[in-house]
Design a protein around this motif. Structure first.
Motif, PDB file in Angstrom:
ATOM      1  N   PHE A  52       0.842  -1.195   0.000  1.00 19.75           N
ATOM      2  CA  PHE A  52       0.000   0.000   0.000  1.00 19.75           C
ATOM      3  C   PHE A  52       0.878   1.247   0.000  1.00 19.75           C
ATOM      4  CE2 PHE A  52      -0.041  -1.429   4.527  1.00 19.75           C
ATOM      5  CZ  PHE A  52       0.459  -0.304   5.174  1.00 19.75           C
ATOM      6  N   THR A  53       0.310   2.342  -0.475  1.00 23.11           N
ATOM      7  CA  THR A  53       1.051   3.580  -0.672  1.00 23.11           C
ATOM      8  C   THR A  53       1.069   4.435   0.583  1.00 23.11           C
ATOM      9  OG1 THR A  53       0.444   3.612  -3.012  1.00 23.11           O
ATOM     10  CG2 THR A  53       1.202   5.680  -2.064  1.00 23.11           C
ATOM     11  N   VAL A  54       2.244   4.953   0.915  1.00 21.24           N
ATOM     12  CA  VAL A  54       2.396   5.878   2.042  1.00 21.24           C
ATOM     13  C   VAL A  54       2.895   7.204   1.483  1.00 21.24           C
ATOM     14  CG1 VAL A  54       3.558   6.337   4.234  1.00 21.24           C
ATOM     15  CG2 VAL A  54       2.958   3.985   3.609  1.00 21.24           C
ATOM     16  N   PHE A  55       2.303   8.293   1.902  1.00 20.70           N
ATOM     17  CA  PHE A  55       2.743   9.601   1.440  1.00 20.70           C
ATOM     18  C   PHE A  55       2.554  10.625   2.542  1.00 20.70           C
ATOM     19  CE2 PHE A  55      -1.612   8.813   0.297  1.00 20.70           C
ATOM     20  CZ  PHE A  55      -2.298   9.998   0.489  1.00 20.70           C
ATOM     21  N   SER A  56       3.036  11.823   2.312  1.00 25.02           N
ATOM     22  CA  SER A  56       2.947  12.892   3.297  1.00 25.02           C
ATOM     23  C   SER A  56       2.678  14.207   2.574  1.00 25.02           C
ATOM     24  CB  SER A  56       4.240  13.014   4.105  1.00 25.02           C
ATOM     25  OG  SER A  56       4.197  14.151   4.957  1.00 25.02           O
ATOM     26  N   PRO A  57       1.879  15.098   3.172  1.00 25.42           N
ATOM     27  CA  PRO A  57       1.637  16.399   2.554  1.00 25.42           C
ATOM     28  C   PRO A  57       2.808  17.367   2.703  1.00 25.42           C
ATOM     29  CG  PRO A  57       0.459  16.246   4.625  1.00 25.42           C
ATOM     30  CD  PRO A  57       1.032  14.884   4.364  1.00 25.42           C
ATOM     31  N   VAL A  58       3.850  16.967   3.467  1.00 24.30           N
ATOM     32  CA  VAL A  58       4.942  17.910   3.718  1.00 24.30           C
ATOM     33  C   VAL A  58       6.280  17.501   3.091  1.00 24.30           C
ATOM     34  CG1 VAL A  58       3.893  18.781   5.837  1.00 24.30           C
ATOM     35  CG2 VAL A  58       5.505  16.861   5.956  1.00 24.30           C
ATOM     36  N   PHE A  59       6.395  16.272   2.584  1.00 19.46           N
ATOM     37  CA  PHE A  59       7.610  15.882   1.879  1.00 19.46           C
ATOM     38  C   PHE A  59       7.309  14.719   0.945  1.00 19.46           C
ATOM     39  CE2 PHE A  59       7.581  13.003   5.468  1.00 19.46           C
ATOM     40  CZ  PHE A  59       8.213  11.841   5.041  1.00 19.46           C
ATOM     41  N   ARG A  60       8.125  14.608  -0.099  1.00 19.22           N
ATOM     42  CA  ARG A  60       7.963  13.532  -1.072  1.00 19.22           C
ATOM     43  C   ARG A  60       8.949  12.414  -0.773  1.00 19.22           C
ATOM     44  NH1 ARG A  60       8.129  15.932  -7.017  1.00 19.22           N
ATOM     45  NH2 ARG A  60       7.670  13.735  -7.443  1.00 19.22           N
ATOM     46  N   ASP A  61       8.572  11.222  -1.175  1.00 17.22           N
ATOM     47  CA  ASP A  61       9.427  10.062  -0.946  1.00 17.22           C
ATOM     48  C   ASP A  61      10.798  10.272  -1.582  1.00 17.22           C
ATOM     49  OD1 ASP A  61      10.135   7.434  -0.213  1.00 17.22           O
ATOM     50  OD2 ASP A  61       9.622   6.710  -2.220  1.00 17.22           O
ATOM     51  N   GLY A  62      11.848  10.076  -0.769  1.00 14.71           N
ATOM     52  CA  GLY A  62      13.203  10.218  -1.271  1.00 14.71           C
ATOM     53  C   GLY A  62      13.714  11.643  -1.312  1.00 14.71           C
ATOM     54  N   ARG A  63      12.878  12.593  -0.872  1.00 14.75           N
ATOM     55  CA  ARG A  63      13.292  13.996  -0.865  1.00 14.75           C
ATOM     56  C   ARG A  63      13.526  14.463   0.565  1.00 14.75           C
ATOM     57  NH1 ARG A  63      11.860  15.961  -6.005  1.00 14.75           N
ATOM     58  NH2 ARG A  63      13.171  17.767  -5.484  1.00 14.75           N
ATOM     59  N   ASP A  64      13.793  15.746   0.743  1.00 13.97           N
ATOM     60  CA  ASP A  64      14.152  16.274   2.060  1.00 13.97           C
ATOM     61  C   ASP A  64      12.976  16.328   3.039  1.00 13.97           C
ATOM     62  OD1 ASP A  64      16.728  16.614   1.201  1.00 13.97           O
ATOM     63  OD2 ASP A  64      16.530  18.760   0.797  1.00 13.97           O
ATOM     64  N   LEU A  65      13.246  15.925   4.261  1.00 16.80           N
ATOM     65  CA  LEU A  65      12.293  16.041   5.358  1.00 16.80           C
ATOM     66  C   LEU A  65      12.432  17.456   5.925  1.00 16.80           C
ATOM     67  CD1 LEU A  65      10.365  14.256   7.180  1.00 16.80           C
ATOM     68  CD2 LEU A  65      12.326  14.017   8.716  1.00 16.80           C
ATOM     69  N   PRO A  66      11.339  18.215   6.064  1.00 15.33           N
ATOM     70  CA  PRO A  66      11.437  19.577   6.586  1.00 15.33           C
ATOM     71  C   PRO A  66      12.083  19.626   7.967  1.00 15.33           C
ATOM     72  CG  PRO A  66       9.302  19.240   5.561  1.00 15.33           C
ATOM     73  CD  PRO A  66       9.964  17.885   5.637  1.00 15.33           C
ATOM     74  N   THR A  67      12.839  20.664   8.220  1.00 17.46           N
ATOM     75  CA  THR A  67      13.577  20.816   9.482  1.00 17.46           C
ATOM     76  C   THR A  67      12.670  20.786  10.696  1.00 17.46           C
ATOM     77  OG1 THR A  67      15.231  22.144   8.328  1.00 17.46           O
ATOM     78  CG2 THR A  67      15.224  22.278  10.733  1.00 17.46           C
ATOM     79  N   ARG A  68      11.417  21.193  10.537  1.00 22.17           N
ATOM     80  CA  ARG A  68      10.475  21.223  11.658  1.00 22.17           C
ATOM     81  C   ARG A  68      10.391  19.875  12.373  1.00 22.17           C
ATOM     82  NH1 ARG A  68       6.402  23.672  13.976  1.00 22.17           N
ATOM     83  NH2 ARG A  68       4.519  22.547  14.569  1.00 22.17           N
ATOM     84  N   TYR A  69      10.599  18.790  11.662  1.00 22.57           N
ATOM     85  CA  TYR A  69      10.422  17.454  12.235  1.00 22.57           C
ATOM     86  C   TYR A  69      11.723  16.887  12.807  1.00 22.57           C
ATOM     87  CZ  TYR A  69       6.304  18.453   9.639  1.00 22.57           C
ATOM     88  OH  TYR A  69       5.182  19.104   9.167  1.00 22.57           O
ATOM     89  N   ALA A  70      12.772  17.701  12.804  1.00 19.35           N
ATOM     90  CA  ALA A  70      14.071  17.280  13.326  1.00 19.35           C
ATOM     91  C   ALA A  70      14.267  17.793  14.749  1.00 19.35           C
ATOM     92  CB  ALA A  70      15.179  17.800  12.414  1.00 19.35           C
ATOM     93  N   CYS A  71      15.428  17.482  15.312  1.00 15.70           N
ATOM     94  CA  CYS A  71      15.731  17.888  16.683  1.00 15.70           C
ATOM     95  C   CYS A  71      15.955  19.398  16.773  1.00 15.70           C
ATOM     96  CB  CYS A  71      16.952  17.136  17.204  1.00 15.70           C
ATOM     97  SG  CYS A  71      18.505  17.573  16.382  1.00 15.70           S
ATOM     98  N   THR A  72      15.852  19.912  17.966  1.00  7.67           N
ATOM     99  CA  THR A  72      15.966  21.358  18.182  1.00  7.67           C
ATOM    100  C   THR A  72      17.398  21.867  18.054  1.00  7.67           C
ATOM    101  OG1 THR A  72      16.079  20.979  20.578  1.00  7.67           O
ATOM    102  CG2 THR A  72      13.912  21.423  19.639  1.00  7.67           C
ATOM    103  N   THR A  73      18.371  20.976  17.914  1.00  5.11           N
ATOM    104  CA  THR A  73      19.745  21.386  17.661  1.00  5.11           C
ATOM    105  C   THR A  73      19.847  22.133  16.339  1.00  5.11           C
ATOM    106  OG1 THR A  73      20.654  19.531  18.916  1.00  5.11           O
ATOM    107  CG2 THR A  73      22.108  20.544  17.289  1.00  5.11           C
TER     108      THR A  73
END
Length: 202
Positions: A52-73
């Motif tokens: 089954f297909t998994v997707f996200s409205p904030v990033f595409r598969d194999g592309r960059d994950l937005p910084t918002r979802y990373a650590c506060t460092t």
């Protein structure tokens, strides 16, 4: 800061995954497959040949994950889980589980998040969601909950969010160690999908 201190995403890629670091030794204990999926699913039938297909409205598969979802460092990092959506419900699905890992961690695949008990009728998680009745197991850092991406400066890692359709409602307890939670997920899997996001700097 190393990914062991804070830390992921997943897709349909089937690149090799090493055993989870440290005391888990999951390659032998849980039979992590060479293509990065948990064990041999309970029902290796036509259901699993149709991922089954998994997707996200904030990033595409194999592309960059937005910084918002990373650590506060990282400037702008909020250490929150990204929104995820999926389509397709394999026969027999009673719940979903999500495992997030980083296959590029220095000591081997680093599990950042294990959550289960997501209702089988659910098709999405909004940002920062913790669904009713969902349970979270320990990650590689031996902490409960989401450990956001936090690769060492100068490195770019892949973060894989794999969603497993399960034939059980809640196959593991809250705070379960990885050996227990991943073993239960492998035993009850009837379908799966993945999305991968990249984060860090080369």
């Amino acid at each position: 800061m190393s990914p062991n201190e804070e830390g992921g995403a997943m897709s349909r890629d089937r690149r090799p995954i090493t055993a989870v670091a440290g005391a888990l030794a999951l390659a032998g204990v849980l039979g992590l497959s060479g293509c990065g999926w948990l064990g041999q699913p309970k029902k290796a039938s036509a259901e699993l040949s149709e991922w089954f297909t998994v997707f996200s409205p904030v990033f595409r598969d194999g592309r960059d994950l937005p910084t918002r979802y990373a650590c506060t460092t990282y400037p702008g990092g909020a250490a929150t889980t990204p929104p995820l959506r999926w389509s397709g419900t394999p026969a027999g699905t009673r719940s979903y589980a999500i495992v997030m890992d980083d296959p590029d961690a220095e000591s081997g695949a680093f599990v950042h998040w294990v959550i289960g008990g997501i209702d089988g009728t659910t098709q999405q998680l909004v940002e920062g969601a913790r669904p009713t009745r969902a349970v979270e197991g320990l990650n590689t850092s031996e902490k409960v909950g989401y450990s956001p991406p936090c690769p060492p400066k100068g490195e770019e890692h892949r973060y894989r969010f794999t969603i497993y359709a399960l034939d059980a409602e809640v196959p593991f307890r809250s705070g379960a160690p990885l050996k227990e939670s991943l073993g239960a997920i492998a035993e009850h899997t009837v379908g799966r999908g993945r999305i991968t996001g990249n984060f860090g700097s080369k």
